[in-house]
Design a protein around this motif. Structure first.
Motif, PDB file in Angstrom:
ATOM      1  N   GLU A  56       9.642  -3.926   0.471  1.00 57.60           N
ATOM      2  CA  GLU A  56       8.243  -3.528   0.599  1.00 57.60           C
ATOM      3  C   GLU A  56       7.356  -4.745   0.836  1.00 57.60           C
ATOM      4  O   GLU A  56       6.398  -4.696   1.619  1.00 57.60           O
ATOM      5  CB  GLU A  56       7.799  -2.781  -0.662  1.00 57.60           C
ATOM      6  N   ALA A  57       7.675  -5.853   0.172  1.00 55.56           N
ATOM      7  CA  ALA A  57       6.912  -7.080   0.383  1.00 55.56           C
ATOM      8  C   ALA A  57       7.098  -7.595   1.802  1.00 55.56           C
ATOM      9  O   ALA A  57       6.144  -8.045   2.449  1.00 55.56           O
ATOM     10  CB  ALA A  57       7.342  -8.150  -0.632  1.00 55.56           C
ATOM     11  N   LEU A  58       8.323  -7.518   2.301  1.00 52.54           N
ATOM     12  CA  LEU A  58       8.597  -7.998   3.661  1.00 52.54           C
ATOM     13  C   LEU A  58       7.868  -7.159   4.715  1.00 52.54           C
ATOM     14  O   LEU A  58       7.434  -7.688   5.741  1.00 52.54           O
ATOM     15  CB  LEU A  58      10.106  -7.964   3.925  1.00 52.54           C
ATOM     16  N   GLU A  59       7.734  -5.851   4.447  1.00 51.63           N
ATOM     17  CA  GLU A  59       7.045  -4.977   5.396  1.00 51.63           C
ATOM     18  C   GLU A  59       5.575  -5.342   5.562  1.00 51.63           C
ATOM     19  O   GLU A  59       5.008  -5.174   6.640  1.00 51.63           O
ATOM     20  CB  GLU A  59       7.150  -3.518   4.933  1.00 51.63           C
ATOM     21  N   SER A  60       4.951  -5.836   4.485  1.00 51.99           N
ATOM     22  CA  SER A  60       3.501  -6.108   4.525  1.00 51.99           C
ATOM     23  C   SER A  60       3.178  -7.586   4.681  1.00 51.99           C
ATOM     24  O   SER A  60       2.022  -7.982   4.586  1.00 51.99           O
ATOM     25  CB  SER A  60       2.844  -5.579   3.243  1.00 51.99           C
ATOM     26  N   ALA A  61       4.195  -8.416   4.941  1.00 52.86           N
ATOM     27  CA  ALA A  61       3.964  -9.859   5.085  1.00 52.86           C
ATOM     28  C   ALA A  61       4.292 -10.299   6.505  1.00 52.86           C
ATOM     29  O   ALA A  61       5.111  -9.688   7.198  1.00 52.86           O
ATOM     30  CB  ALA A  61       4.809 -10.640   4.081  1.00 52.86           C
ATOM     31  N   VAL A  65      10.019 -15.954   5.239  1.00 50.84           N
ATOM     32  CA  VAL A  65      10.265 -17.175   4.465  1.00 50.84           C
ATOM     33  C   VAL A  65       9.292 -17.259   3.296  1.00 50.84           C
ATOM     34  O   VAL A  65       9.671 -17.605   2.164  1.00 50.84           O
ATOM     35  CB  VAL A  65      10.141 -18.425   5.359  1.00 50.84           C
ATOM     36  N   PHE A  66       8.021 -16.906   3.544  1.00 54.77           N
ATOM     37  CA  PHE A  66       7.024 -16.921   2.472  1.00 54.77           C
ATOM     38  C   PHE A  66       7.422 -15.962   1.350  1.00 54.77           C
ATOM     39  O   PHE A  66       7.318 -16.301   0.164  1.00 54.77           O
ATOM     40  CB  PHE A  66       5.657 -16.532   3.035  1.00 54.77           C
ATOM     41  N   ILE A  67       7.890 -14.773   1.718  1.00 55.83           N
ATOM     42  CA  ILE A  67       8.270 -13.781   0.712  1.00 55.83           C
ATOM     43  C   ILE A  67       9.437 -14.287  -0.121  1.00 55.83           C
ATOM     44  O   ILE A  67       9.443 -14.170  -1.360  1.00 55.83           O
ATOM     45  CB  ILE A  67       8.627 -12.441   1.384  1.00 55.83           C
ATOM     46  N   MET A  68      10.438 -14.859   0.528  1.00 53.38           N
ATOM     47  CA  MET A  68      11.592 -15.353  -0.238  1.00 53.38           C
ATOM     48  C   MET A  68      11.204 -16.535  -1.118  1.00 53.38           C
ATOM     49  O   MET A  68      11.756 -16.711  -2.213  1.00 53.38           O
ATOM     50  CB  MET A  68      12.736 -15.721   0.709  1.00 53.38           C
ATOM     51  N   LEU A  69      10.248 -17.344  -0.660  1.00 57.59           N
ATOM     52  CA  LEU A  69       9.731 -18.416  -1.523  1.00 57.59           C
ATOM     53  C   LEU A  69       9.036 -17.829  -2.750  1.00 57.59           C
ATOM     54  O   LEU A  69       9.142 -18.373  -3.857  1.00 57.59           O
ATOM     55  CB  LEU A  69       8.765 -19.313  -0.744  1.00 57.59           C
ATOM     56  N   MET A  70       8.323 -16.724  -2.569  1.00 64.63           N
ATOM     57  CA  MET A  70       7.657 -16.072  -3.692  1.00 64.63           C
ATOM     58  C   MET A  70       8.674 -15.472  -4.663  1.00 64.63           C
ATOM     59  O   MET A  70       8.470 -15.477  -5.875  1.00 64.63           O
ATOM     60  CB  MET A  70       6.700 -14.990  -3.191  1.00 64.63           C
ATOM     61  N   VAL A  71       9.778 -14.942  -4.127  1.00 62.04           N
ATOM     62  CA  VAL A  71      10.853 -14.446  -4.991  1.00 62.04           C
ATOM     63  C   VAL A  71      11.405 -15.594  -5.833  1.00 62.04           C
ATOM     64  O   VAL A  71      11.595 -15.466  -7.053  1.00 62.04           O
ATOM     65  CB  VAL A  71      11.979 -13.803  -4.158  1.00 62.04           C
ATOM     66  N   LEU A  72      11.657 -16.721  -5.174  1.00 57.93           N
ATOM     67  CA  LEU A  72      12.152 -17.898  -5.889  1.00 57.93           C
ATOM     68  C   LEU A  72      11.131 -18.390  -6.908  1.00 57.93           C
ATOM     69  O   LEU A  72      11.482 -18.764  -8.039  1.00 57.93           O
ATOM     70  CB  LEU A  72      12.473 -19.014  -4.890  1.00 57.93           C
ATOM     71  N   LEU A 191      -6.239  -8.663  -2.613  1.00 55.28           N
ATOM     72  CA  LEU A 191      -5.142  -9.120  -3.459  1.00 55.28           C
ATOM     73  C   LEU A 191      -3.871  -9.303  -2.619  1.00 55.28           C
ATOM     74  O   LEU A 191      -3.554  -8.457  -1.780  1.00 55.28           O
ATOM     75  CB  LEU A 191      -4.883  -8.106  -4.569  1.00 55.28           C
ATOM     76  N   PRO A 192      -3.147 -10.397  -2.844  1.00 54.59           N
ATOM     77  CA  PRO A 192      -1.915 -10.644  -2.076  1.00 54.59           C
ATOM     78  C   PRO A 192      -0.784  -9.765  -2.592  1.00 54.59           C
ATOM     79  O   PRO A 192       0.101 -10.222  -3.321  1.00 54.59           O
ATOM     80  CB  PRO A 192      -1.650 -12.129  -2.328  1.00 54.59           C
ATOM     81  N   LEU A 193      -0.791  -8.487  -2.212  1.00 50.91           N
ATOM     82  CA  LEU A 193       0.180  -7.542  -2.743  1.00 50.91           C
ATOM     83  C   LEU A 193       1.615  -7.948  -2.435  1.00 50.91           C
ATOM     84  O   LEU A 193       2.500  -7.811  -3.270  1.00 50.91           O
ATOM     85  CB  LEU A 193      -0.089  -6.143  -2.174  1.00 50.91           C
ATOM     86  N   SER A 194       1.856  -8.437  -1.225  1.00 53.45           N
ATOM     87  CA  SER A 194       3.222  -8.816  -0.864  1.00 53.45           C
ATOM     88  C   SER A 194       3.733  -9.935  -1.763  1.00 53.45           C
ATOM     89  O   SER A 194       4.892  -9.915  -2.199  1.00 53.45           O
ATOM     90  CB  SER A 194       3.280  -9.246   0.607  1.00 53.45           C
ATOM     91  N   ALA A 195       2.871 -10.906  -2.074  1.00 55.51           N
ATOM     92  CA  ALA A 195       3.276 -12.001  -2.963  1.00 55.51           C
ATOM     93  C   ALA A 195       3.524 -11.498  -4.380  1.00 55.51           C
ATOM     94  O   ALA A 195       4.489 -11.904  -5.040  1.00 55.51           O
ATOM     95  CB  ALA A 195       2.212 -13.097  -2.969  1.00 55.51           C
ATOM     96  N   LEU A 196       2.667 -10.581  -4.865  1.00 56.87           N
ATOM     97  CA  LEU A 196       2.848 -10.033  -6.213  1.00 56.87           C
ATOM     98  C   LEU A 196       4.154  -9.253  -6.316  1.00 56.87           C
ATOM     99  O   LEU A 196       4.878  -9.350  -7.308  1.00 56.87           O
ATOM    100  CB  LEU A 196       1.668  -9.121  -6.568  1.00 56.87           C
ATOM    101  N   LEU A 197       4.466  -8.477  -5.272  1.00 58.41           N
ATOM    102  CA  LEU A 197       5.719  -7.733  -5.263  1.00 58.41           C
ATOM    103  C   LEU A 197       6.916  -8.678  -5.298  1.00 58.41           C
ATOM    104  O   LEU A 197       7.889  -8.448  -6.037  1.00 58.41           O
ATOM    105  CB  LEU A 197       5.786  -6.844  -4.018  1.00 58.41           C
ATOM    106  N   ALA A 198       6.854  -9.748  -4.503  1.00 66.20           N
ATOM    107  CA  ALA A 198       7.969 -10.691  -4.428  1.00 66.20           C
ATOM    108  C   ALA A 198       8.139 -11.454  -5.740  1.00 66.20           C
ATOM    109  O   ALA A 198       9.269 -11.672  -6.204  1.00 66.20           O
ATOM    110  CB  ALA A 198       7.743 -11.668  -3.275  1.00 66.20           C
TER     111      ALA A 198
END
Length: 247
Positions: A56-61, A65-72, A191-198
Motif C-alpha cells: 500500500e505504501a509503494l502504491e502511493s509513493a 527506494v524511499f519506501i524501503m528506506l522507511m521500512v528499514l 501527512l506522509p501516509l506512505s512513510a507512516l505505513l512503511a
C-alpha cells in the motif's frame, strides 16, 4: 461527517474488545492456546507488514527506494526504542506487574498501527463517506485476528487476561487521535501516509522477527508444532484478506 468518523473509529475499538471477549470465552484452554497464538501473532504481523502495509505504501509513493528506506528506518527505530526500554528496565525497581519487553514493544507497534488506521479512515471519509465505511470494514477485517493475537502476546509477556484486554483496548485509542488529527488539519497539513505505513511495517517486522520468533525457537513443549502451524495460518489469513479485497 465528524459523527460518521467517530462511529467508524469506535468500530475499531469494539474489535479490540471483541478479541479480548473471545479469549475470555476460551479461558479454560488459555494455558495451551496462548503459546500457539504467539505463532499466530508472528504470522499476522509479518503478513500485515509485507502483504498489506508495504504494498500500500509503494502504491502511493513515487520512489520504491524511499519506501524501503522507511521500512528499514521503522525497524531501526523499534530497535532503539527497545534499547531504551531495556535501559529503563535496569534503572527502575522490579515489580510483579512488570511486562516483558516484547509485550511493551507490541503495545507500541499496535498503537502506531491504530493511529495510521485512523488517518487512513479519515482520509477516506474526506473523499467520500461510502469509501470511508469501506475502508473501515477493511480495517476491521484485518484487525480481529491481530487483536486476539495481541492479547495473547501480552499474556505471554506477564499480563493477566483482564490486564491484557485493558491494555490492548487502550492501544486502540490512537485510532481516534489519527482520525481527528487528519480531520482537523487535513486542509493545511499533508501527512506522509506512505512513510507512516512503511515505518509501521518495519516496526511490525522487528517485533515479529526479533522479539516474538525467538519465543518459538525456545519452546520445546508439545505445542511447538501447533505454533508453527499457527504462524502459517496467520500468514494465510493475511493473504486471504488480500485476495478477497481483489488486489
Amino acid at each position: 461527517m465528524l459523527i460518521q468518523l467517530l462511529l467508524a473509529s469506535s468500530t475499531v475499538l469494539l474489535v479490540a474488545l471483541l478479541g479480548g471477549f473471545l479469549l475470555m470465552l476460551a479461558r479454560p484452554w488459555l494455558s495451551w492456546m496462548v503459546p500457539v497464538l504467539i505463532g499466530l501473532a508472528i504470522g499476522v504481523l509479518l503478513g500485515s507488514a509485507w502483504l498489506h502495509l508495504i504494498p500500500e505504501a509503494l502504491e502511493s509513493a513515487s520512489s520504491s527506494v524511499f519506501i524501503m528506506l522507511m521500512v528499514l528506518l521503522g525497524f531501526l527505530l523499534f530497535h532503539l526504542l527497545e534499547q531504551g526500554l531495556h535501559w529503563h528496565h535496569h534503572h527502575v525497581p522490579d515489580g510483579d506487574a512488570r511486562l516483558a519487553q516484547y509485550a511493551k514493544m507490541n503495545l507500541v507497534g499496535d498503537g502506531l498501527h491504530n493511529a495510521v488506521d485512523g488517518v487512513l479512515i479519515a482520509a477516506s471519509f474526506m473523499v467520500d463517506p461510502a469509501l470511508g465505511w469501506a475502508t473501515t470494514l477493511a480495517v476491521v477485517w484485518h484487525e480481529l485476528p491481530k487483536e486476539i493475537s495481541d492479547v495473547a502476546v501480552l499474556m505471554h509477556g506477564g499480563a493477566s487476561l483482564k490486564r491484557a484486554i485493558v491494555l490492548n483496548t487502550l492501544c486502540s485509542l490512537p485510532v481516534f487521535a489519527g482520525a481527528l488529527l487528519l480531520y482537523a488539519l487535513g486542509q493545511w497539513l499533508v501527512l506522509p501516509l506512505s512513510a507512516l505505513l512503511a515505518i509501521t511495517a518495519g516496526g511490525f517486522s522487528y517485533i515479529a522477527l526479533i522479539d516474538l520468533y525467538p519465543l518459538l525457537k525456545s519452546d520445546v513443549k508439545r505445542t511447538s508444532w501447533l505454533q508453527q502451524a499457527a504462524l502459517f495460518c496467520g500468514l494465510g489469513l493475511m493473504l486471504s484478506f488480500l485476495l478477497l479485497e481483489g488486489h
